[in-house]
Design a protein around this motif. Structure first.
Motif, PDB file in Angstrom:
ATOM      1  N   GLN A  49     -21.542 -45.542   0.377  1.00  0.00           N
ATOM      2  CA  GLN A  49     -21.904 -44.159   0.652  1.00  0.00           C
ATOM      3  C   GLN A  49     -20.667 -43.327   0.996  1.00  0.00           C
ATOM      4  O   GLN A  49     -20.537 -42.176   0.558  1.00  0.00           O
ATOM      5  N   ASP A  50     -19.770 -43.907   1.748  1.00  0.00           N
ATOM      6  CA  ASP A  50     -18.562 -43.184   2.162  1.00  0.00           C
ATOM      7  C   ASP A  50     -17.732 -42.718   0.969  1.00  0.00           C
ATOM      8  O   ASP A  50     -17.168 -41.619   0.977  1.00  0.00           O
ATOM      9  N   ILE A  51     -17.611 -43.579  -0.054  1.00  0.00           N
ATOM     10  CA  ILE A  51     -16.740 -43.219  -1.185  1.00  0.00           C
ATOM     11  C   ILE A  51     -17.521 -42.653  -2.377  1.00  0.00           C
ATOM     12  O   ILE A  51     -16.945 -42.357  -3.412  1.00  0.00           O
ATOM     13  N   GLY A  52     -18.840 -42.527  -2.209  1.00  0.00           N
ATOM     14  CA  GLY A  52     -19.644 -41.938  -3.275  1.00  0.00           C
ATOM     15  C   GLY A  52     -19.933 -42.860  -4.432  1.00  0.00           C
ATOM     16  O   GLY A  52     -20.125 -42.402  -5.561  1.00  0.00           O
ATOM     17  N   TYR A  53     -19.991 -44.165  -4.179  1.00  0.00           N
ATOM     18  CA  TYR A  53     -20.282 -45.118  -5.243  1.00  0.00           C
ATOM     19  C   TYR A  53     -21.784 -45.147  -5.543  1.00  0.00           C
ATOM     20  O   TYR A  53     -22.606 -45.192  -4.617  1.00  0.00           O
ATOM     21  N   ARG A  54     -22.113 -45.126  -6.821  1.00  0.00           N
ATOM     22  CA  ARG A  54     -23.498 -45.293  -7.241  1.00  0.00           C
ATOM     23  C   ARG A  54     -23.549 -46.340  -8.345  1.00  0.00           C
ATOM     24  O   ARG A  54     -22.765 -46.271  -9.302  1.00  0.00           O
ATOM     25  N   PRO A  55     -24.459 -47.315  -8.227  1.00  0.00           N
ATOM     26  CA  PRO A  55     -24.547 -48.341  -9.276  1.00  0.00           C
ATOM     27  C   PRO A  55     -24.874 -47.716 -10.625  1.00  0.00           C
ATOM     28  O   PRO A  55     -25.676 -46.789 -10.715  1.00  0.00           O
ATOM     29  N   ASP A  56     -24.231 -48.186 -11.668  1.00  0.00           N
ATOM     30  CA  ASP A  56     -24.493 -47.718 -13.023  1.00  0.00           C
ATOM     31  C   ASP A  56     -25.646 -48.539 -13.590  1.00  0.00           C
ATOM     32  O   ASP A  56     -25.457 -49.531 -14.296  1.00  0.00           O
ATOM     33  N   THR A  57     -26.861 -48.114 -13.250  1.00  0.00           N
ATOM     34  CA  THR A  57     -28.036 -48.887 -13.658  1.00  0.00           C
ATOM     35  C   THR A  57     -28.195 -48.906 -15.171  1.00  0.00           C
ATOM     36  O   THR A  57     -28.657 -49.894 -15.745  1.00  0.00           O
ATOM     37  N   ARG A  58     -27.820 -47.803 -15.841  1.00  0.00           N
ATOM     38  CA  ARG A  58     -27.960 -47.762 -17.297  1.00  0.00           C
ATOM     39  C   ARG A  58     -27.077 -48.831 -17.960  1.00  0.00           C
ATOM     40  O   ARG A  58     -27.508 -49.527 -18.869  1.00  0.00           O
ATOM     41  N   ALA A  59     -25.842 -48.966 -17.465  1.00  0.00           N
ATOM     42  CA  ALA A  59     -24.939 -49.965 -18.039  1.00  0.00           C
ATOM     43  C   ALA A  59     -25.468 -51.378 -17.792  1.00  0.00           C
ATOM     44  O   ALA A  59     -25.411 -52.239 -18.673  1.00  0.00           O
ATOM     45  N   ARG A  60     -25.993 -51.607 -16.597  1.00  0.00           N
ATOM     46  CA  ARG A  60     -26.519 -52.936 -16.288  1.00  0.00           C
ATOM     47  C   ARG A  60     -27.701 -53.272 -17.201  1.00  0.00           C
ATOM     48  O   ARG A  60     -27.834 -54.395 -17.692  1.00  0.00           O
ATOM     49  N   LEU A  61     -28.554 -52.289 -17.439  1.00  0.00           N
ATOM     50  CA  LEU A  61     -29.701 -52.529 -18.292  1.00  0.00           C
ATOM     51  C   LEU A  61     -29.286 -52.763 -19.738  1.00  0.00           C
ATOM     52  O   LEU A  61     -29.881 -53.579 -20.443  1.00  0.00           O
ATOM     53  N   LEU A  62     -28.258 -52.044 -20.183  1.00  0.00           N
ATOM     54  CA  LEU A  62     -27.764 -52.258 -21.539  1.00  0.00           C
ATOM     55  C   LEU A  62     -27.245 -53.680 -21.709  1.00  0.00           C
ATOM     56  O   LEU A  62     -27.443 -54.305 -22.749  1.00  0.00           O
ATOM     57  N   ARG A  63     -26.580 -54.183 -20.667  1.00  0.00           N
ATOM     58  CA  ARG A  63     -26.082 -55.570 -20.734  1.00  0.00           C
ATOM     59  C   ARG A  63     -27.227 -56.563 -20.809  1.00  0.00           C
ATOM     60  O   ARG A  63     -27.086 -57.644 -21.376  1.00  0.00           O
ATOM     61  N   SER A  64     -28.352 -56.203 -20.214  1.00  0.00           N
ATOM     62  CA  SER A  64     -29.502 -57.111 -20.229  1.00  0.00           C
ATOM     63  C   SER A  64     -30.386 -56.881 -21.454  1.00  0.00           C
ATOM     64  O   SER A  64     -31.441 -57.482 -21.581  1.00  0.00           O
ATOM     65  N   ASN A  65     -29.961 -55.963 -22.342  1.00  0.00           N
ATOM     66  CA  ASN A  65     -30.715 -55.623 -23.549  1.00  0.00           C
ATOM     67  C   ASN A  65     -32.042 -54.955 -23.231  1.00  0.00           C
ATOM     68  O   ASN A  65     -32.985 -55.029 -24.012  1.00  0.00           O
ATOM     69  N   ARG A  66     -32.137 -54.337 -22.065  1.00  0.00           N
ATOM     70  CA  ARG A  66     -33.302 -53.552 -21.668  1.00  0.00           C
ATOM     71  C   ARG A  66     -32.835 -52.177 -21.235  1.00  0.00           C
ATOM     72  O   ARG A  66     -31.833 -52.043 -20.537  1.00  0.00           O
ATOM     73  N   SER A  67     -33.576 -51.143 -21.615  1.00  0.00           N
ATOM     74  CA  SER A  67     -33.252 -49.807 -21.114  1.00  0.00           C
ATOM     75  C   SER A  67     -34.171 -49.402 -19.970  1.00  0.00           C
ATOM     76  O   SER A  67     -33.799 -48.580 -19.137  1.00  0.00           O
ATOM     77  N   ARG A  68     -35.360 -49.982 -19.931  1.00  0.00           N
ATOM     78  CA  ARG A  68     -36.388 -49.630 -18.936  1.00  0.00           C
ATOM     79  C   ARG A  68     -36.582 -48.114 -18.875  1.00  0.00           C
ATOM     80  O   ARG A  68     -36.795 -47.538 -17.816  1.00  0.00           O
ATOM     81  N   LEU A  69     -36.531 -47.507 -20.037  1.00  0.00           N
ATOM     82  CA  LEU A  69     -36.728 -46.067 -20.167  1.00  0.00           C
ATOM     83  C   LEU A  69     -38.072 -45.785 -20.833  1.00  0.00           C
ATOM     84  O   LEU A  69     -38.375 -46.354 -21.891  1.00  0.00           O
ATOM     85  N   LEU A  70     -38.846 -44.906 -20.225  1.00  0.00           N
ATOM     86  CA  LEU A  70     -40.065 -44.404 -20.843  1.00  0.00           C
ATOM     87  C   LEU A  70     -39.760 -43.013 -21.400  1.00  0.00           C
ATOM     88  O   LEU A  70     -39.386 -42.107 -20.640  1.00  0.00           O
ATOM     89  N   GLY A  71     -39.892 -42.857 -22.685  1.00  0.00           N
ATOM     90  CA  GLY A  71     -39.630 -41.562 -23.297  1.00  0.00           C
ATOM     91  C   GLY A  71     -40.861 -40.685 -23.243  1.00  0.00           C
ATOM     92  O   GLY A  71     -41.969 -41.115 -23.584  1.00  0.00           O
ATOM     93  N   VAL A  72     -40.683 -39.445 -22.801  1.00  0.00           N
ATOM     94  CA  VAL A  72     -41.810 -38.520 -22.655  1.00  0.00           C
ATOM     95  C   VAL A  72     -41.560 -37.274 -23.505  1.00  0.00           C
ATOM     96  O   VAL A  72     -40.594 -36.553 -23.284  1.00  0.00           O
ATOM     97  N   GLN A  73     -42.435 -37.045 -24.455  1.00  0.00           N
ATOM     98  CA  GLN A  73     -42.405 -35.819 -25.247  1.00  0.00           C
ATOM     99  C   GLN A  73     -43.358 -34.820 -24.609  1.00  0.00           C
ATOM    100  O   GLN A  73     -44.520 -35.133 -24.348  1.00  0.00           O
TER     101      GLN A  73
END
Length: 347
Positions: free
Chosen positions: A52-76
């Motif tokens: 929190q002090d240095i403003g780090y946020r996990p790159d969840t998108r990159a982690r999911l790409l490595r796991s071959n999952r996006s876990r994204l629901l697309g909404v039109q």
């Protein structure tokens, strides 16, 4: 460096930066960020505080790409549909606690449904939730051969095949509106149509069926309309020029109903004393004090919960049969309906 002092060209903090700040190994920071066992409570707290002090946020998108999952629901969704904003809010509320993120893609006069869907597919969405799509059912079924597709707020005919459907019983909503107006003494009740919009045919049919049920078939009056305030205003001007005028109007949706209210107000016609008005959807606008619209509420919470859980069930490998889920609506009585008065009462 604190996040507030980072310039636009500053490097994004990494796991290694957090490790240096917390005085632990990078591997231990990774354990904490992934939420797995292997770090004491004190170490976990120290690492999270350093992040929190240095403003780090996990790159969840990159982690999911490595796991071959996006876990994204697309909404039109449609920019011209205020009701879709309520549905999007409900989708976020249902998806994020389940560990899924939402990608939005808008349909607008200058942006087709196909364009919106293609953008979601390009984002590697794992499933699609389509709000009121107007694409042919055959095209939706072809799309559902590629990934799970849930269609919200539209009936599919013929049967949906491999497309899940979650919708409101629109015909039942129109029937509730007519029943309410008839119970108040109205006979000459007009309906402003929604054209080719999803749900319009069911609402139109529900209106006609209810009028005939009350032996008011000779009072059936369907005016061309649409989704917007302008559509409602244009239909209201037609009604004002007709004789006899109806004593009540059921608009296709709340947005159209606000156009009716505005036109009647500008014409010196009082609501509900001279003409009662009913909308459909119960968007936020309908409950504002200066509008206070009687309307048919769609259960957005239930609609979106079913849509999200259905999409996720397919993604998680549950053997859930493709189905149509129909949610009942209910009447919300506010200030725009009342008993007809004087010579405006249909005899």
């Amino acid at each position: 460096m604190a996040p507030s002092s980072m310039g636009p060209d500053a490097k994004r903090p990494t796991l290694a930066d957090v490790a240096v700040r917390a005085g632990v190994s990078t591997a231990l920071v990774s354990i904490v960020m992934r939420g797995v066992k292997g770090a004491s409570a004190a170490t976990r707290e120290r690492v999270l505080e350093a992040a929190q002090d240095i403003g780090y946020r996990p790159d969840t998108r990159a982690r999911l790409l490595r796991s071959n999952r996006s876990r994204l629901l697309g909404v039109q969704f449609g920019l011209q549909h205020p009701f879709h904003a309520d549905l999007v809010e409900g989708i976020y509320a249902a998806a994020e606690p389940a560990g899924y993120q939402v990608a939005l893609s808008a349909v607008a006069p200058s942006r087709s449904e196909q364009h919106a869907v293609d953008a979601l597919l390009g984002d590697r969405c794992e499933a699609l939730i389509l709000l009121g799509p107007q694409a042919p059912a055959a095209r939706l079924r072809v799309l559902a051969d590629q990934l799970p597709v849930v269609c919200v707020a539209r009936r599919l005919r013929p049967p949906s095949g491999n497309v899940d459907v979650v919708r409101t019983a629109d015909d039942e909503g129109a029937r509730q509106a007519v029943d309410h107006l008839v119970a108040m003494g109205h006979r000459d009740i007009a309906h402003i149509d929604g054209g080719k919009a999803p749900g319009a045919a069911d609402r139109r049919r529900g209106y006609r069926t209810a009028m005939k049920h009350h032996d008011l078939g000779h009072h059936i009056r369907v005016l061309p309309g649409g989704l917007t305030e302008d559509d409602g205003a244009a239909a209201a001007r037609m009604l004002l020029g007709s004789r006899p005028r109806p004593t009540a109007v059921l608009a296709f949706n709340d947005y159209s109903a606000t156009g009716v209210l505005d036109t009647l107000l500008r014409s010196g016609v009082t609501v509900p004393d001279e003409i009662s008005v009913v909308g459909f959807d119960d968007i936020h606008l309908a409950s504002l004090a200066h509008i206070n619209l009687t309307t048919i509420r769609q259960d957005t919470l239930t609609l979106t919960q079913h849509a999200v859980t259905t999409a996720i069930a397919h993604l998680e490998g549950e053997r859930t049969p493709v189905r149509e889920t129909v949610i009942p609506p209910h009447l919300v009585i506010r200030a725009t309906t009342a008993t007809p008065r004087g010579h405006h009462r249909a005899l």
